[in-house]
Design an enzyme around this catalytic site. Structure first.
Site, PDB file in Angstrom:
ATOM      1  N   ASP A  74     -84.749  31.375  64.027  1.00 25.37           N
ATOM      2  CA  ASP A  74     -83.507  30.888  65.046  1.00 25.37           C
ATOM      3  C   ASP A  74     -82.797  29.495  64.448  1.00 25.37           C
ATOM      4  O   ASP A  74     -83.148  28.769  65.305  1.00 25.37           O
ATOM      5  CB  ASP A  74     -84.289  30.772  66.375  1.00 25.37           C
ATOM      6  CG  ASP A  74     -85.614  30.103  66.469  1.00 25.37           C
ATOM      7  OD1 ASP A  74     -85.925  29.689  66.026  1.00 25.37           O
ATOM      8  OD2 ASP A  74     -85.233  29.643  68.012  1.00 25.37           O
ATOM      9  N   ASP A 103     -86.534  25.417  61.376  1.00 24.15           N
ATOM     10  CA  ASP A 103     -86.508  26.666  60.779  1.00 24.15           C
ATOM     11  C   ASP A 103     -85.625  26.300  59.032  1.00 24.15           C
ATOM     12  O   ASP A 103     -86.333  27.127  58.403  1.00 24.15           O
ATOM     13  CB  ASP A 103     -85.667  27.597  61.869  1.00 24.15           C
ATOM     14  CG  ASP A 103     -86.532  28.031  63.246  1.00 24.15           C
ATOM     15  OD1 ASP A 103     -86.802  28.836  63.257  1.00 24.15           O
ATOM     16  OD2 ASP A 103     -85.857  27.173  64.049  1.00 24.15           O
TER      17      ASP A 103
END
Length: 326
Positions: A12, A17
């Site tokens: 996400d 990330d």
């Protein structure tokens, strides 16, 4: 190249990330079949755009397909994390980068099912987001559990406090029903990389200064600036936690962590404790272990690997998205 571990990254894409994707790509040790995106830190659209920007920065946008997944949790409303990750999810970095890459037509859960079945026993799923996509894949194909090599989940906390509520880690809190389903599904090899270890893998300004490729260093410095400020406000440490990169690190070298097997479940029906990962340390429930829980981490070794990996990118990214050899 043969011998590389086949992986799918499920993201996400917020700040950490993005760093996890950078580690996975630059390590050279992983055959990244594709990246699936999901609503979490930011909206599905923003997570997909951020993912494409990171692949563009690294010069691999033509090599790794991106698949859009769920735009909200299984049954709950979205919970974004703009205060930590910025309105765009990556701290305002790369805001001027234009990307031509789009997500593929195939849905994320269908891509996961197709690849895992096609390469039975070979694909490791590295999940650094709410587990909605994998839960949806399991709804469609329950036998997926018998074909995945391993599921590595950045999520939960079993011995400490949460990072969105007093008891819950963000990914599990956002879609606890998905987390519960994945943990109960019966994956023979599921590893939980939770806040217990990720909070000890910290990236400081001194570490960022060790990054030798200017565009990579500038990106990491800019994207993590607010994150490091917020981390200092909350924890009194001038750094930010490498939550998601550590999950990739575990896929690369299990020696970075100490893992013990326990039964773990996720609370879904509590006003106070929704999203809490409950680990049965004393086997009071008499249920078989369903997860390898990371309890210790060799943070210096992991951090050194992370820095060296990002420094090994074999092309110099330029801000217009083109590339030249170092």
């Amino acid at each position: 190249m043969t011998g590389r571990k086949k992986v799918i990254l499920d993201v996400d894409t917020g700040v950490d990330d993005a760093l996890a994707i950078m580690l996975a790509v630059t390590s050279g040790q992983l055959d990244i079949l594709g990246i699936t995106t999901v609503s979490g830190n930011v909206s599905l659209d923003q997570a997909t755009l951020n993912t494409c920007k990171i692949l563009e920065l690294l010069g691999v946008s033509g090599q790794i397909p991106v698949f859009r997944g769920a735009d909200k949790p299984l049954i709950r409303d979205t919970v974004f994390e703009h205060r930590v990750h910025g309105s765009d999810g990556i701290g305002g970095a790369l805001r001027d980068m234009t990307v031509t890459k789009q997500g593929e037509a195939e849905r994320a859960e269908d891509f996961i099912i197709r690849q895992v079945l096609a390469h039975s026993g070979e694909v490791t799923l590295i999940m650094t987001a709410p587990l909605t996509n994998l839960a949806r894949a399991l709804h469609k194909c329950p036998e997926l559990t018998q074909h995945a090599a391993e599921v590595i989940v950045m999520g939960g906390v079993v011995q400490g406090f949460g990072n969105i509520t007093p008891t819950a880690e963000y990914n599990m809190y956002v879609d606890p029903e998905a987390g519960k389903l994945v943990l109960a599904a019966g994956f023979p090899q599921l590893t939980l990389v939770g806040l217990d270890v990720t909070r000890r893998a910290l990236l400081s300004a001194e570490d960022i200064a060790k990054l030798r490729i200017p565009a990579v260093r500038e990106y990491v410095e800019q994207s993590t600036a607010d994150y490091r400020t917020r981390y200092f406000e909350r924890n009194g440490v001038q750094a930010c936690a490498l939550h998601d990169p550590l999950a990739v690190g575990v896929a690369l070298n299990r020696g970075f962590v100490t893992v013990q097997k326990y039964y773990v479940d996720v609370e879904t029906r509590s006003e106070l404790c929704d999203g809490q990962t409950v680990c049965d340390f004393q086997n009071r429930l008499n249920k078989p272990a369903n997860a390898g829980v990371c309890l210790e981490v060799d943070a210096p070794a992991f951090l050194e690997y992370f820095i060296n990996s990002l420094n090994s990118l074999n092309q110099e990214p330029k801000k217009d998205g083109s590339h030249e050899n170092e």
